[in-house]
Design a protein around this motif. Structure first.
Motif, PDB file in Angstrom:
ATOM      1  N   UNK A 170      55.331   6.166  43.673  1.00 24.13           N
ATOM      2  CA  UNK A 170      54.006   6.224  43.503  1.00 24.13           C
ATOM      3  C   UNK A 170      53.718   7.624  42.645  1.00 24.13           C
ATOM      4  N   UNK A 171      54.435   8.482  42.437  1.00 23.45           N
ATOM      5  CA  UNK A 171      54.163   9.778  41.487  1.00 23.45           C
ATOM      6  C   UNK A 171      54.462   9.179  40.275  1.00 23.45           C
ATOM      7  N   UNK A 172      55.453   8.280  39.951  1.00 25.12           N
ATOM      8  CA  UNK A 172      55.768   7.835  38.655  1.00 25.12           C
ATOM      9  C   UNK A 172      54.594   7.058  38.230  1.00 25.12           C
ATOM     10  N   UNK A 173      53.910   6.281  39.081  1.00 22.61           N
ATOM     11  CA  UNK A 173      52.843   5.300  38.676  1.00 22.61           C
ATOM     12  C   UNK A 173      51.727   6.026  38.300  1.00 22.61           C
ATOM     13  N   UNK A 174      51.419   7.228  38.630  1.00 20.56           N
ATOM     14  CA  UNK A 174      50.486   8.147  38.116  1.00 20.56           C
ATOM     15  C   UNK A 174      50.871   9.246  36.928  1.00 20.56           C
ATOM     16  N   UNK A 175      51.983   8.846  36.640  1.00 14.65           N
ATOM     17  CA  UNK A 175      52.499  10.154  35.578  1.00 14.65           C
ATOM     18  C   UNK A 175      53.029  11.101  35.704  1.00 14.65           C
ATOM     19  N   UNK A 176      53.587  11.162  37.117  1.00 15.71           N
ATOM     20  CA  UNK A 176      54.471  12.364  37.517  1.00 15.71           C
ATOM     21  C   UNK A 176      55.838  12.135  38.079  1.00 15.71           C
ATOM     22  N   UNK A 177      56.772  13.169  38.021  1.00 11.16           N
ATOM     23  CA  UNK A 177      58.112  12.822  38.446  1.00 11.16           C
ATOM     24  C   UNK A 177      58.681  13.360  39.517  1.00 11.16           C
ATOM     25  N   UNK A 178      59.939  13.513  39.498  1.00 12.19           N
ATOM     26  CA  UNK A 178      60.607  14.121  40.867  1.00 12.19           C
ATOM     27  C   UNK A 178      60.102  15.663  40.892  1.00 12.19           C
ATOM     28  N   UNK A 179      60.121  16.372  39.914  1.00  7.88           N
ATOM     29  CA  UNK A 179      59.562  17.837  39.966  1.00  7.88           C
ATOM     30  C   UNK A 179      58.490  17.987  40.505  1.00  7.88           C
ATOM     31  N   UNK A 180      57.150  17.148  40.345  1.00  7.47           N
ATOM     32  CA  UNK A 180      56.090  17.437  41.149  1.00  7.47           C
ATOM     33  C   UNK A 180      56.099  16.894  42.366  1.00  7.47           C
ATOM     34  N   UNK A 181      56.841  15.861  42.567  1.00  6.01           N
ATOM     35  CA  UNK A 181      56.881  15.505  44.118  1.00  6.01           C
ATOM     36  C   UNK A 181      57.451  16.429  44.861  1.00  6.01           C
ATOM     37  N   UNK A 182      58.366  17.150  44.357  1.00  2.00           N
ATOM     38  CA  UNK A 182      59.259  18.348  45.370  1.00  2.00           C
ATOM     39  C   UNK A 182      58.048  19.525  45.498  1.00  2.00           C
ATOM     40  N   UNK A 183      57.229  19.669  44.441  1.00  2.00           N
ATOM     41  CA  UNK A 183      56.345  20.963  44.567  1.00  2.00           C
ATOM     42  C   UNK A 183      55.310  20.646  45.423  1.00  2.00           C
ATOM     43  N   UNK A 184      55.161  19.342  45.767  1.00  2.00           N
ATOM     44  CA  UNK A 184      53.768  18.890  46.402  1.00  2.00           C
ATOM     45  C   UNK A 184      54.296  18.414  47.872  1.00  2.00           C
ATOM     46  N   UNK A 185      55.573  18.907  48.315  1.00  2.00           N
ATOM     47  CA  UNK A 185      55.957  18.660  49.643  1.00  2.00           C
ATOM     48  C   UNK A 185      54.846  18.989  50.617  1.00  2.00           C
ATOM     49  N   UNK A 186      54.314  20.235  50.497  1.00  2.00           N
ATOM     50  CA  UNK A 186      53.359  20.606  51.694  1.00  2.00           C
ATOM     51  C   UNK A 186      52.172  19.473  51.782  1.00  2.00           C
ATOM     52  N   UNK A 187      51.688  18.283  50.979  1.00  2.00           N
ATOM     53  CA  UNK A 187      50.696  17.681  50.793  1.00  2.00           C
ATOM     54  C   UNK A 187      51.041  16.225  51.579  1.00  2.00           C
ATOM     55  N   UNK A 188      52.452  16.312  51.841  1.00  2.00           N
ATOM     56  CA  UNK A 188      52.965  14.781  52.117  1.00  2.00           C
ATOM     57  C   UNK A 188      53.146  14.679  53.731  1.00  2.00           C
ATOM     58  N   UNK A 189      52.334  15.788  54.691  1.00  2.00           N
ATOM     59  CA  UNK A 189      52.557  15.364  55.853  1.00  2.00           C
ATOM     60  C   UNK A 189      52.371  17.019  56.534  1.00  2.00           C
ATOM     61  N   UNK A 190      52.391  16.908  57.794  1.00  2.00           N
ATOM     62  CA  UNK A 190      52.196  18.251  58.493  1.00  2.00           C
ATOM     63  C   UNK A 190      53.337  19.100  58.666  1.00  2.00           C
ATOM     64  N   UNK A 191      54.553  18.565  58.510  1.00  2.00           N
ATOM     65  CA  UNK A 191      55.785  19.267  58.423  1.00  2.00           C
ATOM     66  C   UNK A 191      56.454  19.225  57.158  1.00  2.00           C
ATOM     67  N   UNK A 192      56.241  20.403  56.566  1.00  2.00           N
ATOM     68  CA  UNK A 192      56.770  20.559  55.280  1.00  2.00           C
ATOM     69  C   UNK A 192      58.178  20.583  55.229  1.00  2.00           C
ATOM     70  N   UNK A 193      58.914  21.241  56.188  1.00  2.00           N
ATOM     71  CA  UNK A 193      60.277  21.386  56.229  1.00  2.00           C
ATOM     72  C   UNK A 193      60.910  20.127  56.272  1.00  2.00           C
TER      73      UNK A 193
END
Length: 347
Positions: free
Chosen positions: A256-279
């Motif tokens: 999904x991140x690749x489909x909008x032009x982003x990669x693993x780095x951006x996926x990792x840094x956006x971890x807090x946006x991917x659900x209530x439990x960042x850890x």
């Protein structure tokens, strides 16, 4: 007989001798100059010998001098209007931030949902058709009720309540949902950063605030705040564009991140946006060899005093994501300034 071009056309500029006295100096002083046209040797009775290019060249030079002399006023007016609009937008942003800060401070538990709300509004973007993106479509009941948006109603309610207060005090029109949702995410992030700084100072609010001000990323938001003037869509975005983050595999997230032009780095840094439990999210992301180095990088950064790498990369990524598919109206939320009739003033 030698004929000058200036003698064949009406005076377009007052020709002032170099040694003439000037009684009142303009703001932009005139420079003494002579417009010389190529000498045209012609018989007085043979006007066809004038060269058209020479005439046009001299005409352009003559008119050009007049434009240079008079352009200062127009430039000043344009600059003044631009400064007024910038001030209006800046003041409006300040009121938005104040309202959101108070609302989120009273409801800190809603922070994770606000982040996911902003990301899910963004992730409807389709690169091929250039449709979707952060356009406020998530406000529609048919979209907020989708499985990927489960648990986000409370965050949307906070945004809607904040919008009512902001709109009631706005001089330049209603704030768009698309702008407000992204600014709510910004406010949530900043409060998280500040809370982390306070925690690192043993819970001392004063020292934590000073730490965040001195070493934090507060000054990195300039471009994000400049992209202010998104337009709301008037219909929900198509279904099936946003994963259910809590059920998605790492590969699905990467796709999904690749489909909008982003990669693993951006996926990792956006971890807090991917659900209530960042850890828990980062534990899952770390199982992927492409994402693991970035997860580790940002975890190490969060252990430092300033968290520079993590905070700066997070702000940069959100800034880019929040502009996907959007045409920013840089005059949005501005309004005409009332003119003062000085003749009615009693001095």
């Amino acid at each position: 007989m030698a004929v000058s071009f200036l003698s064949t056309v009406p005076n377009l500029l007052p020709i002032v001798p170099v040694n003439a006295s000037i009684t009142s100096a303009p703001r932009y002083p005139s420079l003494a100059a002579t417009v010389r046209c190529s000498k045209i040797e012609a018989d007085a009775d043979n006007e066809d010998s004038f060269k058209r290019r020479s005439i046009l060249t001299c005409f352009g030079a003559t008119v050009g001098l007049e434009l240079v002399r008079s352009s200062g006023t127009f430039v000043e007016m344009a600059e003044a209007a631009d400064l007024i609009q910038r001030r209006q937008r800046s003041d409006f942003q300040s009121s938005i931030k104040d309202t959101l800060y108070k609302a989120i401070k009273e409801n800190p538990d809603v922070i994770p949902s606000l982040l996911t709300l902003a990301l899910n509004d963004i992730m409807t973007y389709d690169k091929a058709s250039k449709s979707g993106g952060p356009n406020g479509s998530i406000r529609f009941s048919s979209e907020i009720s989708r499985p990927e948006n489960k648990g986000l109603v409370g965050a949307l309610n906070l945004v809607e309540e904040a919008k009512k207060e902001i709109d009631s005090n706005s001089k330049g029109g209603s704030i768009s949902y698309s702008d407000l949702i992204q600014f709510a995410a910004q406010s949530a992030i900043k409060q998280t950063f500040l809370a982390t700084a306070i925690r690192k100072c043993g819970g001392n609010v004063e020292k934590g605030s000073l730490l965040y001000t001195a070493y934090g990323s507060n000054g990195q938001w300039g471009l994000f705040e400049r992209n202010f003037g998104r337009t709301d869509t008037q219909e929900p975005d198509p279904e099936g564009r946003v994963p259910q983050w809590d059920k998605a595999s790492v590969q699905e997230m990467k796709d999904k991140f690749s489909a909008v032009g982003f990669g693993p780095r951006q996926l990792a840094v956006m971890s807090a946006f991917l659900g209530p439990d960042q850890i828990a999210t980062e534990t899952l992301l770390a199982t992927d060899p492409e994402v693991l180095p970035w997860v580790q990088k940002y975890q190490r950064s969060r252990e430092t005093v300033s968290e520079t790498d993590y905070e700066v990369d997070l702000i940069t990524t959100l800034t880019k994501l929040s502009g996907l598919g959007q045409q920013i109206n840089y005059e949005a939320y501005t309004y005409p300034v009332k003119k003062v009739d000085f003749s009615k003033l009693k001095l």
